[in-house]
Design an enzyme around this catalytic site. Structure first.
Site, mmCIF file in Angstrom:
data_model
loop_
_atom_site.group_PDB
_atom_site.id
_atom_site.type_symbol
_atom_site.label_atom_id
_atom_site.label_comp_id
_atom_site.label_asym_id
_atom_site.label_seq_id
_atom_site.Cartn_x
_atom_site.Cartn_y
_atom_site.Cartn_z
ATOM 1 N N PHE A 167 -18.514 46.686 11.774
ATOM 2 C CA PHE A 167 -19.903 46.841 12.224
ATOM 3 C C PHE A 167 -20.038 47.942 13.264
ATOM 4 O O PHE A 167 -21.101 48.493 13.453
ATOM 5 C CB PHE A 167 -20.397 45.528 12.839
ATOM 6 C CG PHE A 167 -20.431 44.401 11.861
ATOM 7 C CD1 PHE A 167 -21.177 44.506 10.694
ATOM 8 C CD2 PHE A 167 -19.737 43.227 12.098
ATOM 9 C CE1 PHE A 167 -21.221 43.464 9.788
ATOM 10 C CE2 PHE A 167 -19.775 42.187 11.200
ATOM 11 C CZ PHE A 167 -20.513 42.296 10.036
ATOM 12 N N ASP A 168 -18.980 48.192 13.998
ATOM 13 C CA ASP A 168 -19.069 49.080 15.160
ATOM 14 C C ASP A 168 -18.249 50.358 14.966
ATOM 15 O O ASP A 168 -18.208 51.195 15.856
ATOM 16 C CB ASP A 168 -18.562 48.284 16.384
ATOM 17 C CG ASP A 168 -18.944 48.914 17.695
ATOM 18 O OD1 ASP A 168 -20.017 49.540 17.753
ATOM 19 O OD2 ASP A 168 -18.176 48.783 18.658
ATOM 20 N N ARG B 59 -22.247 48.296 25.754
ATOM 21 C CA ARG B 59 -20.815 48.504 25.635
ATOM 22 C C ARG B 59 -20.143 48.830 26.971
ATOM 23 O O ARG B 59 -19.109 48.260 27.300
ATOM 24 C CB ARG B 59 -20.607 49.676 24.663
ATOM 25 C CG ARG B 59 -19.176 50.031 24.400
ATOM 26 C CD ARG B 59 -19.111 51.348 23.620
ATOM 27 N NE ARG B 59 -19.917 51.332 22.409
ATOM 28 C CZ ARG B 59 -19.531 50.764 21.265
ATOM 29 N NH1 ARG B 59 -18.374 50.164 21.167
ATOM 30 N NH2 ARG B 59 -20.327 50.803 20.207
ATOM 31 N N SER C 88 -24.649 54.800 20.038
ATOM 32 C CA SER C 88 -23.699 54.041 20.843
ATOM 33 C C SER C 88 -22.352 54.751 20.942
ATOM 34 O O SER C 88 -21.929 55.429 20.006
ATOM 35 C CB SER C 88 -23.520 52.648 20.241
ATOM 36 O OG SER C 88 -23.020 51.773 21.217
ATOM 37 N N GLY D 222 -25.626 53.678 25.174
ATOM 38 C CA GLY D 222 -24.747 54.723 24.668
ATOM 39 C C GLY D 222 -23.642 55.136 25.615
ATOM 40 O O GLY D 222 -22.738 55.877 25.208
ATOM 41 N N CYS E 152 -8.802 35.336 2.952
ATOM 42 C CA CYS E 152 -8.281 35.739 1.640
ATOM 43 C C CYS E 152 -8.685 37.139 1.221
ATOM 44 O O CYS E 152 -8.231 37.635 0.196
ATOM 45 C CB CYS E 152 -8.814 34.790 0.568
ATOM 46 S SG CYS E 152 -7.973 33.234 0.586
ATOM 47 N N TYR F 173 -19.378 44.167 21.025
ATOM 48 C CA TYR F 173 -19.599 44.189 19.571
ATOM 49 C C TYR F 173 -18.362 43.696 18.817
ATOM 50 O O TYR F 173 -17.887 44.330 17.868
ATOM 51 C CB TYR F 173 -20.003 45.598 19.100
ATOM 52 C CG TYR F 173 -21.193 46.136 19.856
ATOM 53 C CD1 TYR F 173 -22.440 45.519 19.728
ATOM 54 C CD2 TYR F 173 -21.099 47.215 20.730
ATOM 55 C CE1 TYR F 173 -23.538 45.979 20.439
ATOM 56 C CE2 TYR F 173 -22.194 47.681 21.444
ATOM 57 C CZ TYR F 173 -23.404 47.056 21.292
ATOM 58 O OH TYR F 173 -24.487 47.512 21.991
HETATM 59 C C1 PLP Z 1 -27.658 48.355 21.109
HETATM 60 C C2 PLP Z 1 -28.684 48.909 22.016
HETATM 61 C C3 PLP Z 1 -28.369 49.230 23.341
HETATM 62 C C4 PLP Z 1 -26.961 49.157 23.890
HETATM 63 O O1 PLP Z 1 -26.245 50.248 23.450
HETATM 64 P P1 PLP Z 1 -24.764 50.545 24.004
HETATM 65 O O2 PLP Z 1 -24.346 51.709 23.216
HETATM 66 O O3 PLP Z 1 -23.951 49.330 23.782
HETATM 67 O O4 PLP Z 1 -24.893 50.863 25.458
HETATM 68 C C5 PLP Z 1 -29.382 49.656 24.161
HETATM 69 N N1 PLP Z 1 -30.655 49.771 23.708
HETATM 70 C C6 PLP Z 1 -31.000 49.504 22.439
HETATM 71 C C7 PLP Z 1 -32.401 49.645 22.031
HETATM 72 C C8 PLP Z 1 -30.017 49.066 21.555
HETATM 73 O O5 PLP Z 1 -30.357 48.807 20.278
#
Ligand code: PLP
Length: 379
Positions: free
Chosen positions: A303-304, A263, A187, A224, A328, A357
């Site tokens: 997480f991201d 994303r 991603s 991605g 806290c 995310y």
């Molecule tokens: C999370 C995910 C996506 C989305 O990825 P981005 O980087 O947000 O575009 C697409 N395909 C799969 C299989 C994923 O797990």
């Protein structure tokens, strides 16, 4: 982003923390994607932001969807439900791919009656699909380089390209049909060579598969696609130009091309508005406590692996400060080096391009509810 005046007015009306989703941005990102990658059908990856109004908006624009759980499947399928039963069945592959390579038996059993398109990357999954969802069509996910991507996925999913044909044979022996290949470059992929290498590897697998008697009809180039978080991110336009050329060279029609952008479609549409609820000086540094944090909309920090600078509505000379969330826990630190003017309790702050995310991974830790969501410029 929406004007500060509008954000302040919304915060006044709805309270804080407030997650503002701008549908003009959703429409712009979607139409850019379509225009710049004309052969590619976008399957919006619902996990990036599963807000039902976002799903509806993309559905109306003609998007398809990547889902990875039964609740996500239902969230999308309710838009298809209004169609007749034959249309539904013909339509489901055009509208939904179940992109998680590992599914529970219970999920597969529930999916089977919809004749879904599902992704797999291992032999145990083939046996589960044969037993629990024999009406499914299969897409094989291969492992490709994720070099330099903000979120790496290759350690968890993807068959080695060298075992691809063996896994297709497994499916054929189980009486199932492999419709195509998929991959994910990781991603926020800013190293475009990942895509180009992945296309090259996929083309080799297509050739080996053809030699083994498989007729692969689709290539799913995954997600991605990078959001423009800062000026260092090379433009989507230049990635699209490279992709189009390679897709035409290596995968001419009638191969169908899918993608799973998450994303890219939603990041720029989200802005968070929060309020200063406390202020202190520690070790000579100003510290602000705000009403959203790392357990809420800023959860992407964890997480991201994504950083969201905090900005003030107020102008004035800035200094380096720490900004903390409301819980806290000391982990709930948004930044130790935010540049802010002198703020008081009740002043508003905001962060931009926080649509992906972020709200999706908010928790209720310590009794703090996720930020309220408002949609602006919706049709
Ligand atoms: C999370 C995910 C996506 C989305 O990825 P981005 O980087 O947000 O575009 C697409 N395909 C799969 C299989 C994923 O797990």
């Amino acid at each position: 982003m929406p004007s500060l005046r509008l954000l302040a007015k919304l915060a006044e009306e709805h309270g804080t923390p407030l997650f503002v989703l701008d549908h003009r941005e959703l429409r712009r990102n979607f139409s850019d994607f379509r225009k710049l990658l004309p052969r590619v059908q976008p399957y919006y990856a619902v996990k990036a932001n599963p807000d039902p109004d976002i799903v509806r908006a993309f559905y109306r624009m003609g998007a398809s969807f990547d889902v990875a759980s039964w609740p996500e499947f239902k969230l999308v399928f309710r838009h298809i439900r209004s169609l007749s039963e034959t249309e539904q069945l013909e339509y489901v592959w055009n509208k939904i791919i179940y992109a998680h390579p590992v599914k529970s038996k219970e999920t597969l059993e529930k999916l089977d009656r919809y004749k879904p398109l599902v992704v797999y990357d291992n032999a145990a999954e083939v046996r589960k699909i044969r037993d629990c969802a024999p009406h499914a069509g299969l897409v094989l996910r291969i492992k490709v380089a994720n070099t330099g991507s903000m979120v790496e996925l290759a350690s968890k999913f993807g068959a080695m390209p060298a075992e691809a044909v063996t896994l297709m044979d497994e499916a054929r022996e189980a009486g199932l049909t492999v419709e195509g290949l998929s991959f994910h470059v990781g991603s926020q992929c800013t190293n475009f060579d990942n895509y180009l290498q992945a296309l090259q590897q996929s083309a080799e697998v297509f050739r080996e598969a053809a030699a083994a008697g498989f007729d692969l009809k689709l290539l799913d180039i995954g997600g991605g696609f990078p959001a423009p978080y800062d000026e260092h991110v090379e433009s989507f336009r230049s990635l699209a130009r490279k992709l189009n050329a390679e897709l035409d060279r290596l995968f001419p029609p009638p191969v169908e091309i899918l993608a799973e952008p998450g994303r890219f479609l939603v990041a720029t549409a989200g802005t968070i508005v929060a309020r200063v609820i406390g202020k202190a000086v520690r070790d000579g540094k100003k510290c602000y406590y705000i009403d959203d944090g790392v357990y809420g909309t800023y959860s992407g920090a964890l997480f991201d692996h994504c950083r969201y600078p905090v900005r003030a509505f107020k102008r004035g000379a800035t200094e380096i400060c720490a900004v903390f969330g409301p819980t806290c826990d000391a982990l709930d630190t948004i930044g130790f080096a935010e540049e802010l003017p002198d703020l008081e309790v009740d002043d508003l702050v905001y962060s931009v391009r926080i649509g992906a995310y972020s709200h999706a991974t908010s928790t209720r830790f310590n009794g703090f509810e996720p930020a309220k969501v408002v949609h602006i410029h919706a049709d």
